[in-house]
Enzyme design. Structure first.
Site, PDB file in Angstrom:
ATOM      1  N   LYS A 152       0.756  -1.126   0.049  1.00 49.25           N
ATOM      2  CA  LYS A 152       0.073   0.050   0.120  1.00 49.25           C
ATOM      3  C   LYS A 152       0.724   1.342  -0.254  1.00 49.25           C
ATOM      4  CE  LYS A 152      -0.801   1.479   4.836  1.00 49.25           C
ATOM      5  NZ  LYS A 152      -0.615   2.766   4.508  1.00 49.25           N
ATOM      6  N   HIS A 182      -0.746  -5.207   6.029  1.00 44.84           N
ATOM      7  CA  HIS A 182      -0.059  -6.077   7.063  1.00 44.84           C
ATOM      8  C   HIS A 182      -1.194  -6.237   8.288  1.00 44.84           C
ATOM      9  CE1 HIS A 182       0.793  -1.832   8.599  1.00 44.84           C
ATOM     10  NE2 HIS A 182       0.443  -2.543   9.806  1.00 44.84           N
ATOM     11  N   LYS A 186      -2.126  -9.833  11.460  1.00 45.95           N
ATOM     12  CA  LYS A 186      -2.292  -9.702  12.907  1.00 45.95           C
ATOM     13  C   LYS A 186      -3.223 -10.859  13.628  1.00 45.95           C
ATOM     14  CE  LYS A 186      -1.341  -4.916  13.289  1.00 45.95           C
ATOM     15  NZ  LYS A 186       0.049  -4.933  13.909  1.00 45.95           N
ATOM     16  N   GLU A 220      -2.000   6.554  17.009  1.00 48.66           N
ATOM     17  CA  GLU A 220      -0.584   6.586  16.926  1.00 48.66           C
ATOM     18  C   GLU A 220      -0.193   7.805  17.794  1.00 48.66           C
ATOM     19  OE1 GLU A 220       1.098   5.223  12.925  1.00 48.66           O
ATOM     20  OE2 GLU A 220      -0.706   6.715  12.571  1.00 48.66           O
ATOM     21  N   HIS A 244      -6.552  -0.167   6.148  1.00 55.87           N
ATOM     22  CA  HIS A 244      -6.645  -0.799   7.442  1.00 55.87           C
ATOM     23  C   HIS A 244      -7.783  -0.879   8.048  1.00 55.87           C
ATOM     24  CE1 HIS A 244      -2.278  -0.913   6.811  1.00 55.87           C
ATOM     25  NE2 HIS A 244      -2.068   0.132   7.621  1.00 55.87           N
ATOM     26  N   LYS A 344      -2.763  10.797  14.604  1.00 57.50           N
ATOM     27  CA  LYS A 344      -1.217  11.000  15.017  1.00 57.50           C
ATOM     28  C   LYS A 344      -1.305  11.792  15.888  1.00 57.50           C
ATOM     29  CE  LYS A 344       0.772   9.383  10.598  1.00 57.50           C
ATOM     30  NZ  LYS A 344       1.538   8.366  11.200  1.00 57.50           N
TER      31      LYS A 344
END
Length: 491
Positions: A152, A182, A186, A220, A244, A344
Site C-alpha cells: 500500500k 499488514h 495480525k 498513534e 487498514h 497521529k
C-alpha cells in the site's frame, strides 16, 4: 518463549524484493524472513534477492543487514543467523533505465531455477509498480509460477488504483497478484473470524438486534517528522482508512462464508464494501470529522515538524486525524453505526475493534452498563469480553464491569509471529486469503473518493487538536449526538 513449529508444507521460492535496501525491507521484511527461517518455515533452497540502485555486491548487502537488522531480532543461534545471511543476494537495477545491466544480472541469478516459484515483492512507491512489472516481462523473468506482491498505498484515488491494476494486470493474472495489508496478518484479526464462526454463542447476537454500534480505532503517538512531503498528499483518510480500517470493518461485518475458502471469504468482504452507504456532498459535514494536530508542550504541531519540507497550502488542509460514521445497508447491520477513527499525536498507541452491545431490555439492578467485546490488535494483542458482575460485599448490590481477557502473549507459550511473517509465509505458499482482490480495492476507493471530493470542495480547514490528546472536539460530538462516547479505557 518457544517458537511455533512450521505449519504445513514449506515452499521453495526465490523472493525478489524491489526496494530491498529501503526502510520497509530493513525494518519489517528482513526481520520477518529471519524469523521464518529460524522457525523452519523457509526451505533450505529459498533465496532472498534484494534489488535497489545501491550498487552493492552480495557481501556488502549481507554486511549492511548484519549491521542494521541483527540488533532488531533475537539472534539466539549464531548459526541460524549466518544461514539466513547466506540466503541474501543483491542486484543493482534502475527501473526506467533502458537496457540496465541489472536485469541481465537478475536473469542469470534466476536462470538455474526456472521451475522454482518466483515472488516479486514491490516494496517501493506505487508509481513504480507498472514499470517494474513491464520491465520484468521484457527481461523474460515472469513465469507461470511467478507472483507479485504490491504494498500500500495502491494509488491515491479510484482512477489511479485502476490504472495500477491495469498495468500490473497486463503482466500478471489476478491469481498471481497479492495486494498486501499488514493489518490482516495480525493474530487478533485472524482470530476475529475464528471467534465469530467457530463459537456458537456469538453469531446469533452478531446483528442489529443485539449490537448498538461498533468502533474501530487506530491511534498513534508519533507525528510526521521528516514525512510531511508524503503526508501532504496522503492524509489519514488515504493512509489508514482506505485500507487498514476498512479491512477491519469488512471482517467484522461480513456474512459467514459457505466454507473457509480463499475466494469465499474475499467475496463476503467485497459485499460489505458495496453495501456501505455513500457519504457525499454536505453529508460529509455530518458524518465525517477532519483534524490536524497543533503544538502542545514540547510536541510540535504538524506544520512545525522538524526535518520536513516547508508547509504549503496542502499542508494546512491535510488531515492527521479523521473520524467517520459509516453505515452498512443490509439486513444484518441496518441502523448500526460503525465509527472509524485514526489519528497521529494521540495520547496512546492503540488499534482495536470495540463491539458495543445494547442495554439489557429491563435492568433490575442500578448502575449497569452495556456489554462490550474488545479486540485489541496493538500494543498487546488480545480479546476482552466486558460483563457485569457484583462487587463483593454485604448489603446493596453494586455492579461493576469485569473483563474476561484472552492475552495471546500470556495464554500461549509460543512466540506470536509478527504480521509480516504470516503474510510472507502465505505469499510463498500461494495462499491469497489474507490479501486484497482488485474488486475489493476499487470498492474501497469508490466509497472514499466522494469524501475526499467533499473535503476539497469546502474552504474549511481541519479542526485543530493539541498534540497528545484524543482528537478534535468534533470527533466526540460525532458520537455524542446519539448519546454515545469513544472507548477510552487506559491500557
Amino acid at each position: 518463549m518457544s517458537t511455533p513449529p512450521a505449519a504445513g508444507p514449506v515452499h521453495t521460492a526465490d523472493l525478489v524484493v524491489f526496494g530491498g535496501t529501503g526502510d520497509l525491507s530493513m525494518r519489517k521484511l528482513l526481520p520477518a524472513l529471519y524469523h521464518c527461517d529460524r522457525d523452519g518455515r523457509l526451505s533450505p533452497e529459498t533465496r532472498v534477492i534484494a534489488m535497489s540502485r545501491g550498487g552493492l555486491a552480495d557481501a556488502d548487502f549481507r554486511g549492511k543487514v548484519d549491521a542494521e537488522v541483527r540488533d532488531s531480532v533475537p539472534v539466539d543461534d549464531p548459526a541460524v543467523w549466518q544461514r539466513f545471511l547466506g540466503r541474501l543476494h543483491h542486484v543493482s537495477v534502475d527501473v526506467g533505465a533502458a537496457n540496465h545491466p541489472g536485469w541481465q544480472h537478475l536473469a542469470e541469478l534466476l536462470a538455474p531455477h526456472e521451475d522454482r516459484d518466483r515472488v516479486f515483492y514491490l516494496a517501493s512507491p506505487p508509481r513504480t509498480f507498472g514499470p517494474f512489472c513491464r520491465e520484468l516481462a521484457e527481461a523474460g523473468l515472469v513465469t507461470p509460477r511467478s507472483r507479485v506482491v504490491l504494498e500500500k498505498p495502491l494509488g491515491h484515488d479510484l482512477p489511479s488504483a485502476q490504472r495500477i491494476n491495469d498495468e500490473v494486470g497486463a503482466i500478471f493474472d489476478e491469481r498471481q497478484i497479492f495486494r498486501i495489508d499488514h493489518y490482516l496478518g495480525k493474530e487478533t484479526v485472524q482470530n476475529l473470524l475464528v471467534l465469530r464462526f467457530a463459537n456458537a454463542f456469538l453469531e446469533p447476537i452478531w446483528n442489529s438486534l443485539w449490537i448498538d454500534h461498533v468502533q474501530i480505532t487506530a491511534a498513534e503517538t508519533v507525528g510526521t517528522p521528516g514525512r510531511r512531503g508524503y503526508y501532504d498528499h496522503a492524509g489519514a483518510l488515504r493512509d489508514m482508512v482506505q485500507n487498514h480500517l476498512l479491512q477491519l470493518l469488512t471482517l467484522t461485518a461480513m456474512e459467514p462464508p459457505a466454507q473457509n475458502d480463499r475466494e469465499a471469504i474475499r467475496d463476503e468482504k467485497v459485499k460489505v464494501l458495496q453495501a456501505l452507504r455513500p457519504i457525499t456532498g454536505t453529508e460529509a459535514d455530518r458524518f465525517t470529522v477532519r483534524g490536524q494536530y497543533v503544538g502542545a508542550g514540547d510536541m510540535p504541531g504538524y506544520l512545525d515538524e522538524p526535518g520536513s519540507t516547508p508547509p504549503t497550502e496542502s499542508s494546512r488542509r491535510v488531515e492527521t486525524f479523521t473520524a467517520i460514521r459509516a453505515e452498512i445497508r443490509n439486513w444484518r447491520w441496518a441502523g448500526v453505526p460503525f465509527y472509524l477513527r485514526t489519528g497521529k499525536r494521540m495520547p496512546y498507541r492503540r488499534s482495536e475493534i470495540v463491539v458495543q452491545f445494547k442495554d439489557v431490555p429491563h435492568s433490575i439492578f442500578p448502575g449497569g452498563s452495556p456489554n462490550r467485546l474488545v479486540l485489541r490488535l496493538q500494543p498487546e494483542e488480545g480479546i476482552e469480553l466486558h460483563l457485569m458482575a457484583k462487587e463483593p460485599g454485604a448489603g446493596e448490590v453494586t455492579l461493576k464491569p469485569v473483563p474476561m481477557s484472552l492475552s495471546f502473549g500470556k495464554t500461549f507459550t509460543a512466540r506470536v509471529p509478527e504480521a509480516y511473517e504470516r503474510l510472507l509465509t502465505d505469499v510463498l505458499a500461494g495462499n491469497p486469503t489474507l490479501f486484497m482482490r482488485r474488486d475489493e480495492v476499487e470498492a474501497a476507493w469508490r466509497w472514499i473518493d466522494p469524501i475526499l471530493d467533499a473535503w476539497r470542495a469546502t474552504p474549511a480547514l481541519p479542526e485543530p487538536y493539541p498534540a497528545g490528546t484524543t482528537g478534535p472536539a468534533g470527533a466526540h460530538e460525532l458520537l455524542g449526538r446519539s448519546g454515545r462516547a469513544w472507548h477510552e479505557e487506559e491500557l
